[in-house]
Design a protein around this motif. Structure first.
Motif, mmCIF file in Angstrom:
data_model
loop_
_atom_site.group_PDB
_atom_site.id
_atom_site.type_symbol
_atom_site.label_atom_id
_atom_site.label_comp_id
_atom_site.label_asym_id
_atom_site.label_seq_id
_atom_site.Cartn_x
_atom_site.Cartn_y
_atom_site.Cartn_z
ATOM 1 N N ILE A 41 0.834 -1.207 0.000
ATOM 2 C CA ILE A 41 0.000 0.000 0.000
ATOM 3 C C ILE A 41 0.865 1.252 0.000
ATOM 4 O O ILE A 41 0.626 2.202 -0.766
ATOM 5 C CB ILE A 41 -0.933 0.011 1.226
ATOM 6 C CG1 ILE A 41 -1.857 -1.217 1.240
ATOM 7 C CG2 ILE A 41 -1.744 1.300 1.273
ATOM 8 C CD1 ILE A 41 -2.800 -1.313 0.085
ATOM 9 N N ASN A 42 1.856 1.266 0.848
ATOM 10 C CA ASN A 42 2.736 2.436 0.924
ATOM 11 C C ASN A 42 3.490 2.658 -0.384
ATOM 12 O O ASN A 42 3.725 3.808 -0.791
ATOM 13 C CB ASN A 42 3.715 2.276 2.084
ATOM 14 C CG ASN A 42 3.022 2.377 3.433
ATOM 15 O OD1 ASN A 42 1.989 3.023 3.564
ATOM 16 N ND2 ASN A 42 3.585 1.734 4.445
ATOM 17 N N LYS A 43 3.839 1.578 -1.062
ATOM 18 C CA LYS A 43 4.511 1.708 -2.359
ATOM 19 C C LYS A 43 3.575 2.343 -3.379
ATOM 20 O O LYS A 43 3.996 3.188 -4.188
ATOM 21 C CB LYS A 43 4.979 0.337 -2.855
ATOM 22 C CG LYS A 43 5.683 0.410 -4.211
ATOM 23 C CD LYS A 43 6.125 -0.960 -4.697
ATOM 24 C CE LYS A 43 6.761 -0.858 -6.085
ATOM 25 N NZ LYS A 43 7.162 -2.187 -6.614
ATOM 26 N N ALA A 44 2.299 1.967 -3.355
ATOM 27 C CA ALA A 44 1.333 2.533 -4.293
ATOM 28 C C ALA A 44 1.248 4.048 -4.141
ATOM 29 O O ALA A 44 1.237 4.794 -5.132
ATOM 30 C CB ALA A 44 -0.035 1.897 -4.078
ATOM 31 N N GLY A 168 -4.895 16.101 -13.920
ATOM 32 C CA GLY A 168 -3.469 16.040 -13.617
ATOM 33 C C GLY A 168 -3.111 15.429 -12.283
ATOM 34 O O GLY A 168 -1.941 15.445 -11.884
ATOM 35 N N ASN A 169 -4.103 14.896 -11.566
ATOM 36 C CA ASN A 169 -3.813 14.168 -10.338
ATOM 37 C C ASN A 169 -3.376 12.742 -10.663
ATOM 38 O O ASN A 169 -3.625 12.232 -11.759
ATOM 39 C CB ASN A 169 -5.062 14.081 -9.460
ATOM 40 C CG ASN A 169 -5.609 15.437 -9.065
ATOM 41 O OD1 ASN A 169 -5.130 16.073 -8.142
ATOM 42 N ND2 ASN A 169 -6.636 15.885 -9.797
ATOM 43 N N THR A 170 -2.773 12.088 -9.705
ATOM 44 C CA THR A 170 -2.589 10.645 -9.776
ATOM 45 C C THR A 170 -3.513 9.998 -8.758
ATOM 46 O O THR A 170 -3.987 10.651 -7.828
ATOM 47 C CB THR A 170 -1.125 10.242 -9.513
ATOM 48 O OG1 THR A 170 -0.692 10.814 -8.258
ATOM 49 C CG2 THR A 170 -0.234 10.745 -10.627
ATOM 50 N N VAL A 171 -3.778 8.696 -8.943
ATOM 51 C CA VAL A 171 -4.836 8.036 -8.187
ATOM 52 C C VAL A 171 -4.358 6.732 -7.563
ATOM 53 O O VAL A 171 -3.648 5.937 -8.204
ATOM 54 C CB VAL A 171 -6.046 7.730 -9.110
ATOM 55 C CG1 VAL A 171 -7.095 6.894 -8.389
ATOM 56 C CG2 VAL A 171 -6.671 9.029 -9.620
ATOM 57 N N VAL A 172 -4.762 6.528 -6.315
ATOM 58 C CA VAL A 172 -4.741 5.212 -5.692
ATOM 59 C C VAL A 172 -6.204 4.832 -5.487
ATOM 60 O O VAL A 172 -6.941 5.551 -4.809
ATOM 61 C CB VAL A 172 -3.978 5.204 -4.359
ATOM 62 C CG1 VAL A 172 -4.082 3.828 -3.695
ATOM 63 C CG2 VAL A 172 -2.511 5.573 -4.586
ATOM 64 N N PHE A 173 -6.611 3.739 -6.078
ATOM 65 C CA PHE A 173 -8.012 3.311 -6.082
ATOM 66 C C PHE A 173 -8.181 2.061 -5.238
ATOM 67 O O PHE A 173 -7.501 1.069 -5.440
ATOM 68 C CB PHE A 173 -8.470 3.052 -7.516
ATOM 69 C CG PHE A 173 -9.782 2.313 -7.629
ATOM 70 C CD1 PHE A 173 -10.907 2.743 -6.936
ATOM 71 C CD2 PHE A 173 -9.887 1.203 -8.447
ATOM 72 C CE1 PHE A 173 -12.108 2.052 -7.042
ATOM 73 C CE2 PHE A 173 -11.079 0.510 -8.578
ATOM 74 C CZ PHE A 173 -12.196 0.935 -7.869
ATOM 75 N N LYS A 174 -9.125 2.140 -4.273
ATOM 76 C CA LYS A 174 -9.462 0.985 -3.433
ATOM 77 C C LYS A 174 -10.938 0.646 -3.653
ATOM 78 O O LYS A 174 -11.818 1.378 -3.220
ATOM 79 C CB LYS A 174 -9.220 1.311 -1.962
ATOM 80 C CG LYS A 174 -9.836 0.321 -0.959
ATOM 81 C CD LYS A 174 -9.250 -1.052 -1.054
ATOM 82 C CE LYS A 174 -9.765 -1.971 0.059
ATOM 83 N NZ LYS A 174 -11.204 -2.326 -0.087
ATOM 84 N N ASN A 217 -2.484 7.460 4.887
ATOM 85 C CA ASN A 217 -1.163 7.656 4.289
ATOM 86 C C ASN A 217 -0.868 9.154 4.122
ATOM 87 O O ASN A 217 -1.707 9.910 3.643
ATOM 88 C CB ASN A 217 -1.095 6.952 2.940
ATOM 89 C CG ASN A 217 0.323 6.891 2.401
ATOM 90 O OD1 ASN A 217 0.845 7.872 1.896
ATOM 91 N ND2 ASN A 217 0.946 5.737 2.538
ATOM 92 N N PRO A 218 0.310 9.608 4.500
ATOM 93 C CA PRO A 218 0.618 11.044 4.452
ATOM 94 C C PRO A 218 0.712 11.617 3.047
ATOM 95 O O PRO A 218 0.707 12.847 2.876
ATOM 96 C CB PRO A 218 1.971 11.133 5.171
ATOM 97 C CG PRO A 218 2.567 9.763 5.063
ATOM 98 C CD PRO A 218 1.411 8.830 5.112
#
Length: 471
Positions: A41-44, A168-174, A217-218
């Protein structure tokens, strides 16, 4: 058995750990997805952060061109996506395919709306500041965490993801656990479309093990969440410095004020209450009506409820199994509580495991749980109230404030009533509904925070950045 992997930095993740996803229709395993660790998760989030600036520097039209390749693969694979969705959440095939098609339409509209996000130009003349020109542009917030629910696992995922990426954002999707097969199906489409590494990451796993890790996550600049009130409020507490858009529960009332078109009113109420077995935040969850009108309306509702088909999603029935047996137990508990306290079961109250027949309950009173709690199932309580003021009071006493419906042919009375109801949206002579998707969608109180909708999502995923030109 279907097996799909999480996606981090355009790499399919196979750490040897898997989470099984159940088919609500068969109560057998439908497939499995990656069960990620905290390290994963932290790597993502780390790769989302490291990729964001470069992605934002790509021009808007070039970003759209890249994402369109992903959109076209969705269109190419829409029947398979619908099949996966139907197996995973017991939504019938027709509605599953309609959800995918609707999502493609949202993506196309998002592309066009993003082109209209023009800067705001101001002069300082009105404040006596000569020779100043301010240009205020919308810029990306950074890393967006998108969390989707089980009931619309494709639509409500990409309604968050696409606006974030376009701007222009990046995404982490859960994705929700039930919804993870559809969510991770997108992994191979991301790779095939050639999206830049790290801009769209998909994480899955056991919520009790990674839930807090994901939301705290920070690197997160914004969270867009659709789901339960409990988890939404937990995110509120954890993300005190993070921008939030939350779509939570509802207890949407249908207020019937006359009997001039009861057949039409009943059609809207039935479709609103029982669509996708009532598993919608915008479902009609209570009818407020006086005794005289109720005596006419309830028999019409009864006939329409009993005409609804009940069965398996593969048969394209209207009522299909609810998401799991735990949910069915909760819904049944609300029905039983109402019966014990004197309500009348007009029709329904039949169950086979998590397949629940549509239930219509009359003579519901405010001391019954079903008058206030959100069933998220095929149950509709009718609360008889002769006082207009009491109807408004009960509609507003709910902890929720998502949507409401007012049925009345006197448009002046309907509008005046709508203005008294404390919800995000009031529908006049139609059921509560999320769309059209170009409209703002919002809730107040425990129903949510922030505003969604295509343009509103683009705004929420960005912030103003000003440049003052002195000349």
């Amino acid at each position: 058995m279907r097996q799909y992997n999480a996606l981090i930095n355009n790499e399919l993740i196979d750490n040897g750990q898997w989470l099984e996803i159940m088919n609500p229709a068969t109560l057998a395993v439908a497939g499995k997805v990656s069960a990620l660790s905290a390290e994963d998760i932290n790597k993502a989030f780390a790769v989302a952060r490291s990729s964001q600036q470069q992605w934002e520097e790509v021009s808007l039209l070039d970003r759209i061109a890249v994402i369109k390749k992903f959109r076209d693969l969705i269109d190419k694979n829409k029947e398979e996506i619908a099949q996966v969705m139907s197996e995973e959440i017991a939504k019938n095939l027709k509605e599953s395919l309609a959800e995918v098609v609707r999502t493609i339409e949202i993506i196309d509209y998002t592309f066009e709306e993003a082109k209209r996000m023009e800067p705001l130009a101001l002069t300082g003349e009105g404040m006596g500041a000569k020779n100043k020109l301010g240009v205020f542009s919308r810029v990306a917030k950074g890393v967006v965490l998108a969390i989707s629910p089980f009931n619309y696992p494709f639509n409500l995922a990409l309604a968050k993801i696409i606006p974030a990426l376009v701007m222009g954002n990046t995404v982490v999707f859960k994705p929700a656990t039930a919804g993870s097969l559809v969510g991770t199906y997108m992994s191979k489409l991301v790779i095939e479309a050639g999206l830049p590494k790290g801009i769209f990451n998909i994480v899955t796993g056991r919520g009790r093990e990674i839930g807090d890790i994901i939301t705290s996550n920070p690197e997160i600049d914004m969270i867009s969440f659709t789901g339960s009130v409990g988890i939404g409020n937990q995110i509120r507490k954890m993300g005190s410095t993070t921008d939030l858009v939350l779509e939570l529960g509802g207890k949407d009332p249908a207020i019937v004020l006359d009997d001039l078109n009861l057949e039409k009113y009943a059609d809207e109420i039935i479709n609103g209450a029982y669509g996708y077995s009532g598993q919608r935040c915008t479902a009609v969850k209570r009818v407020l009506v006086n005794n005289e009108i109720a005596d006419k309306l309830v028999p019409i509702l009864k006939s329409k409820v009993e005409a609804l088909s009940v069965g398996m999603p593969s048969e394209n029935t209207f009522i299909t199994p609810v998401i799991d047996e735990k949910s069915a137990d909760f819904i049944q508990g609300l029905i039983d509580d109402a019966k014990e306290k004197g309500a009348t079961i007009v029709t329904g109250d039949k169950r086979e495991k998590n397949l629940m027949w549509p239930t219509l309950i009359d003579n519901v009173t405010v001391d019954m749980k079903v008058a206030w709690e959100e069933p998220f199932g095929p149950v509709l309580p009718v609360i008889r109230i002769d006082s207009y003021d009491e109807m408004i009071k009960i509609a507003n006493e709910s902890q929720f404030g998502l949507q409401a419906s007012v049925f009345c042919q006197d448009i002046s009375k309907a509008i005046l009533t709508a203005k008294k109801i404390k919800t995000g949206t009031v529908n006049i002579n139609s059921r509560p509904q999320r769309g059209p998707d170009s409209f703002p969608f919002l809730g107040i109180k425990d129903s949510g925070e922030g505003v969604q909708g295509i343009r509103e999502s683009l705004l929420s995923m960005t912030r103003y950045q000003g440049m003052i030109i002195n000349y």
